[in-house]
Design an enzyme around this catalytic site. Structure first.
Site, PDB file in Angstrom:
ATOM      1  N   ASP A  60      52.537  40.606  71.086  1.00 54.36           N
ATOM      2  CA  ASP A  60      53.414  40.034  72.100  1.00 54.36           C
ATOM      3  C   ASP A  60      53.210  38.521  72.112  1.00 54.36           C
ATOM      4  OD1 ASP A  60      54.553  42.398  73.075  1.00 54.36           O
ATOM      5  OD2 ASP A  60      52.910  42.730  74.484  1.00 54.36           O
ATOM      6  N   GLY A 101      38.546  37.762  74.788  1.00 51.07           N
ATOM      7  CA  GLY A 101      37.437  38.098  75.677  1.00 51.07           C
ATOM      8  C   GLY A 101      36.170  37.312  75.416  1.00 51.07           C
ATOM      9  N   GLU A 141      59.691  48.536  72.276  1.00 54.01           N
ATOM     10  CA  GLU A 141      58.480  49.362  72.255  1.00 54.01           C
ATOM     11  C   GLU A 141      58.203  49.947  70.869  1.00 54.01           C
ATOM     12  OE1 GLU A 141      57.199  48.699  74.876  1.00 54.01           O
ATOM     13  OE2 GLU A 141      58.718  48.597  76.442  1.00 54.01           O
ATOM     14  N   TRP A 196      54.858  52.166  69.986  1.00 51.80           N
ATOM     15  CA  TRP A 196      53.550  51.512  69.909  1.00 51.80           C
ATOM     16  C   TRP A 196      52.790  51.671  71.220  1.00 51.80           C
ATOM     17  CZ3 TRP A 196      53.128  45.435  69.796  1.00 51.80           C
ATOM     18  CH2 TRP A 196      53.777  44.877  70.888  1.00 51.80           C
ATOM     19  N   ARG A 244      53.052  47.570  61.618  1.00 52.79           N
ATOM     20  CA  ARG A 244      51.991  46.665  62.072  1.00 52.79           C
ATOM     21  C   ARG A 244      50.654  47.140  61.535  1.00 52.79           C
ATOM     22  NH1 ARG A 244      49.569  45.751  68.075  1.00 52.79           N
ATOM     23  NH2 ARG A 244      49.812  48.009  68.119  1.00 52.79           N
ATOM     24  N   ASP A 288      60.883  48.503  80.617  1.00 56.88           N
ATOM     25  CA  ASP A 288      59.787  47.895  81.374  1.00 56.88           C
ATOM     26  C   ASP A 288      59.377  48.729  82.577  1.00 56.88           C
ATOM     27  OD1 ASP A 288      59.560  44.992  80.155  1.00 56.88           O
ATOM     28  OD2 ASP A 288      61.687  45.445  80.341  1.00 56.88           O
TER      29      ASP A 288
END
Length: 524
Positions: free
Chosen positions: A341, A265, A202, A393, A248, A459
């Protein structure tokens, strides 16, 4: 697009992918469970390796930095999962054949109309056949030899991480150290390469963790951009250590995927949420963000292909502009890191792997130097020291997803289970040591730690906080907590044979990390 047309851009661009799923084997199939693993494997992991092998065949190296968590690596090497994956691919091919031969509509969407579904099914059948052939050729002995070839050839840099993906800032220091060291050793055993860098679960950080990283041999790790106050143009040594934090770049990363927008999208791309009810396939395109599933248009690969080209060009332009702007701002060549990811590419965004292939060819052609995080260290893309705040994050970039009110009960559960596990394991190992002979391997203590690490997986609170299969997440957390307590109670009461039987029983479902050895738990 050639370098001579555009001119070289100062700096270095790094693409980082984080590959992670929780331990799913033996814990349900649908809608959450092993199906999640097999979908990600077929849609993301196989296509990504296909892309990397193709680029390697073009003599391209240092393409990206790939984080693979130990829990994913364990599943991709596990004989049960390998067999399950082969069955899943064959079932996918059968479902595609059913679609290709349909004569009746099987869903509300125009994409499920007979003619449209037949066309789609034929393409899916060919794709399933290709993956079955590739799986048999390269993957039947697990992912480790496949990935080791890419690491050996310097096609990728490997990032590791702690066992079972715990949220490290909230974890007891002894278990945190154990999980990290064992996780790095696990990668070394699988890939014959011990990672120098990690993707911290994470991207979670607490002040002082850099000391633990240095002691474990970790040289660099990822944080989110806001942890560096948005100044991600250079890696930075953390506090008084030589451990480098890379941030990042959200401006570039969000161009691809953001909470509100992003390439996946686009109306031409395959819609993730619209299923054909009879076959379980996804034959529709996005069509429009507000278009209901019943009105989604059939998927058109030619239309999607054109959109990929447009988004490749847009991303390359975004990277070039960002690298120039950041280099001008800091007065020296800048480092730009886009991180995602792995499962975004293929699983969530069907066209993602092809976009990756084209981007990794287009960037160098446009004068952008592409390299890994280790390349950035070697190239001196490093700035001054920084004191990082507690961060992640997740939502708010703090710890609320994993420590907020919605998961307060899990935080308490984790603390209680960890305390029980450490106390029980310490006593068990102390009894063995008191005998005077070398302390033998203790399968009971090993399984207690294994179940504890599964309990504290990040998770479960993430899924609860995001209301994504929250019931399953609570079930899994409490199941592993129960396993820990059940084995520990028998061991603490001196019922060693019962503890052994319980440990063996739970190990049949949770037998990952076979090299985990409780004797290596740091002393209190």
């Amino acid at each position: 697009m050639t370098t001579s047309e555009h001119g070289a851009v100062p700096g270095l661009f790094t693409l980082v992918l984080h590959t992670h799923l929780p331990w799913l084997a033996h814990h349900g199939r649908w809608p959450v469970g092993e199906e999640w693993l097999y979908q990600s494997w077929s849609a993301s992991y196989l296509p990504l390796v296909r892309v990397l092998r193709a680029l390697a065949a073009e003599n391209r190296t240092h393409l990206l930095t790939l984080g693979i968590t130990p829990v994913v690596a364990a599943q991709l090497d596990d004989p049960y999962c390998l067999q399950g994956m082969h069955h899943w691919l064959a079932n996918w091919q059968l479902r595609a054949l059913e679609a290709a031969t349909t004569r009746t509509a099987s869903g509300p969407s125009p994409a499920s109309a007979p003619e449209a579904l037949r066309r789609f099914g034929s393409r899916e059948h060919a794709e399933a056949e290709r993956e079955l052939v590739e799986f048999d050729a390269y993957w039947r002995h697990g992912a480790s030899p496949v990935l080791r070839e890419l690491i050996d050839g310097e096609v990728i840099e490997l990032l590791g991480g702690p066992l079972a993906h715990p949220f490290q800032p909230l974890l007891h220091p002894r278990l945190r150290e154990f999980a990290l060291r064992e996780g790095l050793a696990d990668a070394g055993a699988r890939f014959a390469h011990t990672p120098r860098g990690i993707w911290a679960p994470e991207c979670a950080y607490a002040p002082g963790m850099e000391t633990d990283y240095a002691a474990a041999g970790v040289g660099h790790f990822m944080v989110d951009g806001p942890s560096l106050h948005g100044d991600t143009a250079l890696g930075r040594p953390v506090a008084d250590s030589d451990v480098i934090a890379f941030g990042r770049d959200l401006q570039v990363s969000y161009r691809v995927w953001s909470p509100k927008s992003g390439y996946p999208g686009h109306p031409a791309y395959r819609d993730f949420h619209t299923y054909d009810h009879a076959t379980g396939l996804k034959p529709a395109r996005v069509t429009g963000r507000q278009v209901p599933s019943a009105d989604k248009a059939p998927y058109d690969p030619d239309r999607a292909d054109a959109a990929i080209d447009g988004h490749v060009a847009d991303f390359v332009d975004t990277v070039r502009k960002r690298m120039r702007a950041e280099s001008e701002r800091i007065g020296r060549p800048a480092h730009v890191v886009a991180a995602f990811d792995t499962e975004l590419f293929g699983h969530w965004w069907y066209e993602g792997p092809e976009w990756l292939a084209r981007v990794l060819r287009a960037l160098p052609a446009a004068g952008v130097r592409v390299g890994t995080l280790s390349d950035a260290v070697r190239g001196g893309y490093l700035g001054g020291r920084v004191d990082l705040p507690p961060s992640s994050w997740g939502s708010g970039k703090d710890w609320q997803v994993w420590a907020g009110e919605r998961v307060a009960d899990l935080v308490q559960l984790n603390n209680e289970v960890v305390d029980t596990a450490l106390t029980t394991v310490d006593k068990a190992l102390a009894r063995a040591a008191a005998v005077g002979a070398p302390t033998p391997r203790n399968p009971v203590a090993d399984q207690i730690l294994r179940e504890t690490l599964l309990t504290v997986s990040s998770d479960w609170p993430f899924m609860i906080s995001k209301d994504s299969a929250a019931d399953y997440a609570r079930y899994r957390a409490h199941l592993h907590a129960h396993a820990t307590r059940e084995i520990a109670a028998a061991a603490a009461a001196g019922r060693q044979e019962q503890a052994r039987r319980l440990a063996e029983g739970w190990n049949r479902a949770d037998g990952l990390f076979g090299a985990l050895d409780a004797r290596r738990l740091p002393v209190a």
